[in-house]
Design a protein around this motif. Structure first.
Motif, PDB file in Angstrom:
ATOM      1  N   ASP A 100      20.189   2.796   6.139  1.00 28.89           N
ATOM      2  CA  ASP A 100      19.805   2.089   4.927  1.00 28.89           C
ATOM      3  C   ASP A 100      20.953   2.121   3.927  1.00 28.89           C
ATOM      4  OD1 ASP A 100      17.401   1.804   6.156  1.00 28.89           O
ATOM      5  OD2 ASP A 100      16.297   3.161   4.817  1.00 28.89           O
ATOM      6  N   CYS A 101      21.063   1.082   3.111  1.00 28.72           N
ATOM      7  CA  CYS A 101      22.116   1.051   2.104  1.00 28.72           C
ATOM      8  C   CYS A 101      21.640   0.284   0.875  1.00 28.72           C
ATOM      9  CB  CYS A 101      23.391   0.418   2.665  1.00 28.72           C
ATOM     10  SG  CYS A 101      23.202  -1.303   3.174  1.00 28.72           S
ATOM     11  N   ASP A 102      22.233   0.614  -0.260  1.00 28.68           N
ATOM     12  CA  ASP A 102      21.979  -0.112  -1.500  1.00 28.68           C
ATOM     13  C   ASP A 102      22.941  -1.282  -1.655  1.00 28.68           C
ATOM     14  OD1 ASP A 102      19.951   1.756  -2.522  1.00 28.68           O
ATOM     15  OD2 ASP A 102      21.640   3.160  -2.617  1.00 28.68           O
ATOM     16  N   LEU A 103      24.161  -1.096  -1.184  1.00 28.78           N
ATOM     17  CA  LEU A 103      25.159  -2.167  -1.210  1.00 28.78           C
ATOM     18  C   LEU A 103      25.746  -2.306   0.180  1.00 28.78           C
ATOM     19  CD1 LEU A 103      26.948  -4.267  -2.578  1.00 28.78           C
ATOM     20  CD2 LEU A 103      28.530  -2.421  -3.196  1.00 28.78           C
ATOM     21  N   LEU A 104      25.659  -3.507   0.717  1.00 27.29           N
ATOM     22  CA  LEU A 104      26.198  -3.828   2.032  1.00 27.29           C
ATOM     23  C   LEU A 104      27.459  -4.662   1.844  1.00 27.29           C
ATOM     24  CD1 LEU A 104      26.140  -4.152   5.115  1.00 27.29           C
ATOM     25  CD2 LEU A 104      24.425  -5.976   4.801  1.00 27.29           C
ATOM     26  N   ALA A 131      36.589  -2.323  -4.851  1.00 27.50           N
ATOM     27  CA  ALA A 131      36.422  -0.897  -5.144  1.00 27.50           C
ATOM     28  C   ALA A 131      36.640  -0.609  -6.621  1.00 27.50           C
ATOM     29  CB  ALA A 131      37.380  -0.071  -4.287  1.00 27.50           C
ATOM     30  N   ARG A 132      37.639  -1.241  -7.207  1.00 28.47           N
ATOM     31  CA  ARG A 132      37.888  -1.027  -8.631  1.00 28.47           C
ATOM     32  C   ARG A 132      36.728  -1.538  -9.480  1.00 28.47           C
ATOM     33  NH1 ARG A 132      42.182   0.700 -11.092  1.00 28.47           N
ATOM     34  NH2 ARG A 132      44.093   1.241  -9.942  1.00 28.47           N
ATOM     35  N   ALA A 133      36.148  -2.672  -9.081  1.00 32.54           N
ATOM     36  CA  ALA A 133      35.005  -3.200  -9.829  1.00 32.54           C
ATOM     37  C   ALA A 133      33.825  -2.242  -9.754  1.00 32.54           C
ATOM     38  CB  ALA A 133      34.624  -4.576  -9.281  1.00 32.54           C
ATOM     39  N   ILE A 134      33.572  -1.686  -8.575  1.00 34.52           N
ATOM     40  CA  ILE A 134      32.467  -0.740  -8.422  1.00 34.52           C
ATOM     41  C   ILE A 134      32.719   0.520  -9.231  1.00 34.52           C
ATOM     42  CG2 ILE A 134      31.256   0.742  -6.769  1.00 34.52           C
ATOM     43  CD1 ILE A 134      31.774  -1.481  -4.667  1.00 34.52           C
ATOM     44  N   ALA A 135      33.947   1.033  -9.166  1.00 36.10           N
ATOM     45  CA  ALA A 135      34.273   2.275  -9.881  1.00 36.10           C
ATOM     46  C   ALA A 135      34.171   2.107 -11.389  1.00 36.10           C
ATOM     47  CB  ALA A 135      35.676   2.732  -9.497  1.00 36.10           C
ATOM     48  N   GLY A 136      34.427   0.918 -11.882  1.00 36.78           N
ATOM     49  CA  GLY A 136      34.430   0.705 -13.320  1.00 36.78           C
ATOM     50  C   GLY A 136      33.146   0.147 -13.885  1.00 36.78           C
ATOM     51  N   SER A 137      32.101   0.078 -13.059  1.00 38.48           N
ATOM     52  CA  SER A 137      30.886  -0.611 -13.492  1.00 38.48           C
ATOM     53  C   SER A 137      29.783   0.312 -13.981  1.00 38.48           C
ATOM     54  CB  SER A 137      30.337  -1.442 -12.331  1.00 38.48           C
ATOM     55  OG  SER A 137      29.824  -0.593 -11.312  1.00 38.48           O
ATOM     56  N   GLY A 138      30.057   1.617 -14.099  1.00 42.04           N
ATOM     57  CA  GLY A 138      28.962   2.523 -14.403  1.00 42.04           C
ATOM     58  C   GLY A 138      28.007   2.535 -13.231  1.00 42.04           C
ATOM     59  N   LEU A 179      25.730  -2.167 -10.045  1.00 34.45           N
ATOM     60  CA  LEU A 179      26.341  -2.767  -8.863  1.00 34.45           C
ATOM     61  C   LEU A 179      26.370  -4.287  -8.959  1.00 34.45           C
ATOM     62  CD1 LEU A 179      24.886  -0.667  -5.886  1.00 34.45           C
ATOM     63  CD2 LEU A 179      27.251  -0.726  -6.694  1.00 34.45           C
ATOM     64  N   GLY A 180      25.340  -4.876  -9.532  1.00 34.76           N
ATOM     65  CA  GLY A 180      25.292  -6.324  -9.652  1.00 34.76           C
ATOM     66  C   GLY A 180      26.455  -6.864 -10.459  1.00 34.76           C
ATOM     67  N   ALA A 181      26.774  -6.195 -11.567  1.00 32.94           N
ATOM     68  CA  ALA A 181      27.893  -6.627 -12.398  1.00 32.94           C
ATOM     69  C   ALA A 181      29.212  -6.473 -11.655  1.00 32.94           C
ATOM     70  CB  ALA A 181      27.919  -5.836 -13.702  1.00 32.94           C
ATOM     71  N   ALA A 182      29.330  -5.373 -10.891  1.00 31.24           N
ATOM     72  CA  ALA A 182      30.556  -5.134 -10.128  1.00 31.24           C
ATOM     73  C   ALA A 182      30.773  -6.216  -9.089  1.00 31.24           C
ATOM     74  CB  ALA A 182      30.496  -3.762  -9.473  1.00 31.24           C
ATOM     75  N   VAL A 183      29.726  -6.522  -8.341  1.00 29.09           N
ATOM     76  CA  VAL A 183      29.842  -7.536  -7.294  1.00 29.09           C
ATOM     77  C   VAL A 183      30.152  -8.894  -7.903  1.00 29.09           C
ATOM     78  CG1 VAL A 183      28.556  -8.789  -5.522  1.00 29.09           C
ATOM     79  CG2 VAL A 183      28.411  -6.293  -5.641  1.00 29.09           C
ATOM     80  N   ALA A 184      29.478  -9.243  -8.970  1.00 30.51           N
ATOM     81  CA  ALA A 184      29.688 -10.551  -9.598  1.00 30.51           C
ATOM     82  C   ALA A 184      31.119 -10.682 -10.117  1.00 30.51           C
ATOM     83  CB  ALA A 184      28.687 -10.761 -10.731  1.00 30.51           C
TER      84      ALA A 184
END
Length: 407
Positions: free
Chosen positions: A181-185, A354-361, A364-369
């Motif tokens: 299972d995963c939260d982000l694929l 990876a940088r977007a995910i690390a900087g998004s708090g 995850l939705g904001a990071a991916v977008a």
């Protein structure tokens, strides 16, 4: 932008917000909530970059790779890594010096010939002046694996299905019967991605047929051919047909044949049913009017070494509505003609995601977008140029046009 590995060690190597891996890799955020379960499907170059970057930022991720080991199958030829993409990724992973130790600057040497065997262009940077040194794909993957914890690699896991979970995220099913299972694929599983259909109906379109053959230990076994190819590569270009050769760091020369034809051509050739002598004769038939010095490349190849595949590309500008629980990178996101950008863009994708995910708090939705917004525009621009080069390379006057392009 500072791409030195030293500055990354100081400024970017450890995440200062978001999810941090602690206590043997069990990540928790500052509010005590569990860390996101991130699954990377595909342990190729792009998948290893994003996983390595996430772990470098203290964020756990698991890579599910269908092969049972790194060397379970051949890695292909060499790659020229570009300063703003492939080399940037290595710098951010702290691998610049290791890359320089393994790279082959002489691999930038490129000759362009016409079917008559005349050299129309020769790109040969002075020693130390080149910007895109070559590195073998297998060597590059080994370097990238040094940045992914062994416990984060799950080998022999061929994805067979994906189920959306009612509470969010996905359940992955593998050929061995395992589930995860995963939260982000993150789909990093190449041009025929099994993850892509979760986001878009876009499918790769056929461009050409590609055959690869090998000359092992070329300098000893075929010194004349090795001298003809030189330290880098050559491309002989004609109307709807290309014949190329590229030297690898292990002493192998890979000979390639590209033919502009329909998607069923390879199957109709039935190469697997032919003797090696019949295979060589059929390949010579494709280049019957070409200079014997060029077609001699075929004669020098190892018996039985032919491998064929179709070249495909996704429509330029492929996009999809962003989702917080799944995204794509590399060929899964923007499969391009193989003219030198695919691996480089996959590596840059990995860094930026990876940088977007690390900087998004914890958003995850904001990071991916944010990642996808930049990636879509970049891939559309580079994909259009790659398509132009691919078309140019199989045009009636391909040799002249490519010589002018590299000149």
């Amino acid at each position: 932008m500072n791409t030195s590995s030293e500055s990354h060690e100081r400024d970017g190597g450890n995440a200062t917000d978001g999810w941090k891996a602690r206590d043997g890799g069990n990540a928790t955020d500052t509010g005590g909530r569990g860390s996101p379960r991130i699954a990377v499907v595909g342990g190729g170059i792009g998948g290893l970059v994003v996983a390595g970057m996430l772990h470098r930022h203290g964020i756990a991720a698991t890579v599910y790779e269908r092969d049972r080991a790194l060397d379970a199958r051949g890695h292909g030829g060499t790659l020229d890594l570009h300063p703003g993409s492939g080399q940037r990724a290595l710098a951010e992973l702290g691998l610049t010096e290791a890359f320089r130790a393994e790279a082959r600057p002489e691999g930038e040497n490129l000759r362009i010939l016409d079917p008559a065997g005349r050299t129309l262009g020769h790109h040969a940077p002075e020693p130390g002046s080149g910007t895109r040194p070559e590195i073998d794909r297998g060597v590059l993957r080994k370097l990238l694996l040094t940045r992914v914890p062994e416990t984060a690699m799950s080998w022999g896991r061929r994805l067979t299905g994906v189920e959306e979970l009612p509470s969010g995220g996905h359940r992955l099913a593998f050929a061995d019967g395992g589930l995860a299972d995963c939260d982000l694929l993150i789909g990093a599983d190449g041009g025929r991605s099994r993850v892509r259909p979760l986001l878009t109906d876009a499918r790769p379109a056929h461009l050409s047929a590609y055959l690869q053959l090998t000359i092992t230990d070329a300098d000893r076994r075929s010194p004349g051919t090795a001298a003809f190819v030189g330290p880098g590569s050559l491309m002989a270009l004609g109307d709807n047909r290309n014949l190329g050769a590229q030297r690898s760091g292990d002493g192998t020369i890979r000979v390639s044949v590209t033919v502009r034809t329909d998607a069923g051509w390879l199957d109709r050739q039935r190469f697997a049913d032919l003797t090696w002598e019949e295979t060589v004769a059929r390949l010579h038939g494709l280049f019957a009017d070409w200079d014997p010095g060029l077609t001699g490349l075929i004669d020098a190849c190892d018996a039985g070494s032919l491998v064929g595949r179709n070249i495909e590309a996704l429509p330029v500008g492929t996009r999809w509505p962003s989702r917080p629980d799944v995204t794509l990178l590399g060929d899964a996101a923007h499969l391009m003609p193989p003219v030198g950008e695919g691996a480089n863009q996959a590596m840059l994708d990995g860094v930026l995601l990876a940088r977007a995910i690390a900087g998004s708090g914890d958003d995850l939705g904001a990071a991916v977008a944010a990642y996808e917004s930049e990636m879509f525009d970049r891939a559309a621009s580079i994909g259009a140029e790659s398509a132009r080069l691919e078309s140019m390379g199989l045009a009636p006057d391909a040799a002249e046009r490519m010589a002018a392009f590299f000149g």
